[in-house]
Motif scaffolding. Structure first.
Motif, PDB file in Angstrom:
ATOM      1  N   ALA A 133      78.784  31.262  13.610  1.00 61.99           N
ATOM      2  CA  ALA A 133      77.898  30.428  14.439  1.00 61.99           C
ATOM      3  C   ALA A 133      77.957  30.827  15.911  1.00 61.99           C
ATOM      4  O   ALA A 133      76.934  30.865  16.602  1.00 61.99           O
ATOM      5  CB  ALA A 133      78.278  28.955  14.277  1.00 61.99           C
ATOM      6  N   GLU A 134      79.168  31.156  16.369  1.00 60.45           N
ATOM      7  CA  GLU A 134      79.322  31.525  17.784  1.00 60.45           C
ATOM      8  C   GLU A 134      78.497  32.762  18.125  1.00 60.45           C
ATOM      9  O   GLU A 134      77.784  32.801  19.136  1.00 60.45           O
ATOM     10  CB  GLU A 134      80.807  31.815  18.032  1.00 60.45           C
ATOM     11  CG  GLU A 134      81.321  31.323  19.363  1.00 60.45           C
ATOM     12  CD  GLU A 134      82.830  31.503  19.400  1.00 60.45           C
ATOM     13  OE1 GLU A 134      83.279  32.373  20.136  1.00 60.45           O
ATOM     14  OE2 GLU A 134      83.532  30.779  18.657  1.00 60.45           O
ATOM     15  N   HIS A 165      74.669  32.022  18.058  1.00 60.18           N
ATOM     16  CA  HIS A 165      74.238  31.341  19.294  1.00 60.18           C
ATOM     17  C   HIS A 165      74.207  32.311  20.463  1.00 60.18           C
ATOM     18  O   HIS A 165      73.248  32.357  21.230  1.00 60.18           O
ATOM     19  CB  HIS A 165      75.195  30.179  19.629  1.00 60.18           C
ATOM     20  CG  HIS A 165      74.916  28.943  18.841  1.00 60.18           C
ATOM     21  ND1 HIS A 165      74.006  27.989  19.246  1.00 60.18           N
ATOM     22  CD2 HIS A 165      75.413  28.495  17.669  1.00 60.18           C
ATOM     23  CE1 HIS A 165      73.963  27.010  18.357  1.00 60.18           C
ATOM     24  NE2 HIS A 165      74.803  27.297  17.391  1.00 60.18           N
ATOM     25  N   GLU A 185      71.021  33.546  22.815  1.00 57.79           N
ATOM     26  CA  GLU A 185      71.002  33.390  24.284  1.00 57.79           C
ATOM     27  C   GLU A 185      70.837  34.725  24.983  1.00 57.79           C
ATOM     28  O   GLU A 185      69.983  34.891  25.860  1.00 57.79           O
ATOM     29  CB  GLU A 185      72.305  32.730  24.740  1.00 57.79           C
ATOM     30  CG  GLU A 185      72.128  31.236  24.892  1.00 57.79           C
ATOM     31  CD  GLU A 185      73.441  30.544  25.231  1.00 57.79           C
ATOM     32  OE1 GLU A 185      73.474  29.326  25.047  1.00 57.79           O
ATOM     33  OE2 GLU A 185      74.403  31.216  25.644  1.00 57.79           O
ATOM     34  N   ALA A 229      71.361  26.767  14.881  1.00 57.27           N
ATOM     35  CA  ALA A 229      71.235  27.571  16.112  1.00 57.27           C
ATOM     36  C   ALA A 229      69.780  27.553  16.592  1.00 57.27           C
ATOM     37  O   ALA A 229      69.511  27.420  17.790  1.00 57.27           O
ATOM     38  CB  ALA A 229      71.706  28.993  15.847  1.00 57.27           C
ATOM     39  N   THR A 277      69.160  24.133  18.169  1.00 53.82           N
ATOM     40  CA  THR A 277      69.844  23.948  19.459  1.00 53.82           C
ATOM     41  C   THR A 277      69.207  24.814  20.527  1.00 53.82           C
ATOM     42  O   THR A 277      68.973  24.381  21.652  1.00 53.82           O
ATOM     43  CB  THR A 277      71.339  24.355  19.326  1.00 53.82           C
ATOM     44  OG1 THR A 277      71.843  23.770  18.149  1.00 53.82           O
ATOM     45  CG2 THR A 277      72.137  23.913  20.531  1.00 53.82           C
ATOM     46  N   PHE A 278      68.913  26.059  20.156  1.00 52.75           N
ATOM     47  CA  PHE A 278      68.382  26.988  21.156  1.00 52.75           C
ATOM     48  C   PHE A 278      66.897  26.736  21.409  1.00 52.75           C
ATOM     49  O   PHE A 278      66.368  27.068  22.463  1.00 52.75           O
ATOM     50  CB  PHE A 278      68.628  28.436  20.686  1.00 52.75           C
ATOM     51  CG  PHE A 278      68.272  29.431  21.734  1.00 52.75           C
ATOM     52  CD1 PHE A 278      69.050  29.558  22.877  1.00 52.75           C
ATOM     53  CD2 PHE A 278      67.132  30.212  21.612  1.00 52.75           C
ATOM     54  CE1 PHE A 278      68.707  30.454  23.871  1.00 52.75           C
ATOM     55  CE2 PHE A 278      66.781  31.105  22.615  1.00 52.75           C
ATOM     56  CZ  PHE A 278      67.574  31.234  23.742  1.00 52.75           C
TER      57      PHE A 278
END
Ligand code: NAD
Ligand code: DAU
Length: 338
Positions: A63-64, A67, A71, A111, A114-115
């Motif tokens: 997940a990190e 994301h 970005e 993701a 959220t993004f």
């Protein structure tokens, strides 16, 4: 310029899709791939240029990293193809299918939410509908989900998750469900490349059971054009079936491959059937035709001939991808000499 995060881009369909989009221009592509046994960076030779096509090596379960990648590249849309894709492997061991196809899809959806990506194209399969009898009407988008194999169940689960994110969180997602693909760069554990290489190398062609199972073959280029149309023109929360109008029995395809390779038909060997083997898949693609303007252009006869020629001309690629894990998996579970 629109930036696509394209998962599974080093696999069979993904690499053909990256090549097609890069050739057309108009998009920046971030290929995100774990390079499992089925993913090969060589499939993207000459395409990755570090600017319009970049490669990120990683798992969709991280997940990190997912994301951070969204970005870093300011991703606009996701085309999600990464998956464990082989039914036989899911029968031997289902856990990796749940991990990547279900949990991995959830990670991507979270993701994307959220993004705030503009659109999420989820690439699914006709196998979520289960199996058809010889006289049944082809699967439509209204056909109930009735998956047979653990692979199909994992894809159906991911479809339901995608729909739940559309309804609950209002993300803009589109689902495509496609029939059997064939063409260049298909990993040779799938029927057409496996039979082709065995025919070229004069080794037995292992046809499961009576070989009268029917698949609806679609050239990968036609599938990829359908995916782009669904991305650009599809409606939010809509499902589009994509099929090849190319229903054939497995045994007929095996004989056709032997004709193209001058192989002897006695090479066909009927072996133990796949567990719970789906008898027939067929697709009603009217919705994609009428609303997306999608029409497959390859005839199966021309497409199969071109595909067999591709494998004849790319023997070193075949030897490379067939080494290592692939070979040991089949020897251990299927007792086949490869
Ligand atoms: P493939 O097995 O050739 O490629 C899958 C790719 O996903 C590989 O590059 C692999 O490295 C990557 N991958 C696997 N797990 C990953 C993970 N955890 N994180 C990141 N990458 C990962 O598959 P394919 O045949 O190209 O299929 C692509 C998609 O299309 C799949 O979702 C499949 O379910 C679907 N589909 C395939 C067909 C077909 O006939 N091949 C038909 C309909 C739908
Ligand atoms: O329908 C779409 C699906 O098509 C995709 O979702 C899957 O990712 C893709 O793998 C494919 O699934 P199938 O199980 O239909 O494909 P496969 O190439 O494994 O097998 C095609 C047919 O050939 C099937 O009826 C099983 C048979 N077969 C397969 C192999 C590998 C054989 O008879 N012998 C074989 O050795």
């Amino acid at each position: 310029m629109t930036t696509i995060l394209l998962t599974g881009g080093a696999g069979f369909i993904g690499s053909n899709l990256v090549r097609m989009i890069a050739g057309q221009g108009g998009y920046r592509i971030v290929v995100f791939d774990a390079l499992t046994y089925a993913g090969n960076i060589e499939n993207l030779d000459g395409v990755i240029d570090g600017s319009s096509v970049v490669f990120v090596h990683g798992s969709i379960n991280n997940a990190e990293l997912v994301h951070a990648t969204m970005e870093q590249y300011d991703v606009d849309v996701v085309m999600h193809l990464a998956a464990e894709s082989h039914v036989d492997r899911s029968i031997v061991s289902a856990a990796p299918f749940i991990e990547t196809n279900v949990t991995g899809t959830l990670v991507l959806l979270e993701a994307a939410r959220t993004f705030g990506v503009r659109r999420f194209l989820h690439v699914s399969t006709d196998e979520v509908y289960g199996t058809l009898g010889p006289d049944d009407a082809p699967f439509s988008e209204q056909s109930p989900l009735d998956p047979t194999s653990p692979y199909a169940a994992s894809k159906a689960s991911s479809d339901l998750l995608v729909m739940s994110f559309v309804r609950t969180h209002g993300i803009d997602a589109v689902i495509t469900r496609c029939s059997n693909n064939y063409g260049p760069y298909q990993f040779p554990e799938k029927f057409i490349p496996l039979m082709t290489l065995n025919a070229i190398e004069q080794r037995p062609l292992p046809v499961y059971g009576d070989g009268r199972q029917v698949r609806d073959w679609l050239h990968v280029d036609d599938h990829c054009r359908g995916l782009l149309l669904a991305l650009e023109k599809g409606g939010t929360g809509e499902v589009y079936n994509l099929g090849g109008f190319g229903e054939r029995t497995n045994i007929d395809v095996a004989h056709e491959i032997l004709r193209h390779t001058d192989g002897h038909h006695s090479l066909i060997e009927h072996v133990t059937d796949r567990k719970a083997h789906d008898r027939r898949y067929a697709i009603n693609a009217t919705k994609a035709q009428t609303t997306l303007g999608w029409v497959p252009t390859w005839s199966f006869d021309d497409g199969l001939k071109a595909t067999v020629e591709w494998y004849q001309q790319h023997r070193s690629w075949c030897d490379h991808v067939r080494s290592g894990e692939y070979r040991s998996f089949y020897q251990q579970h299927y007792h086949r000499t490869l």
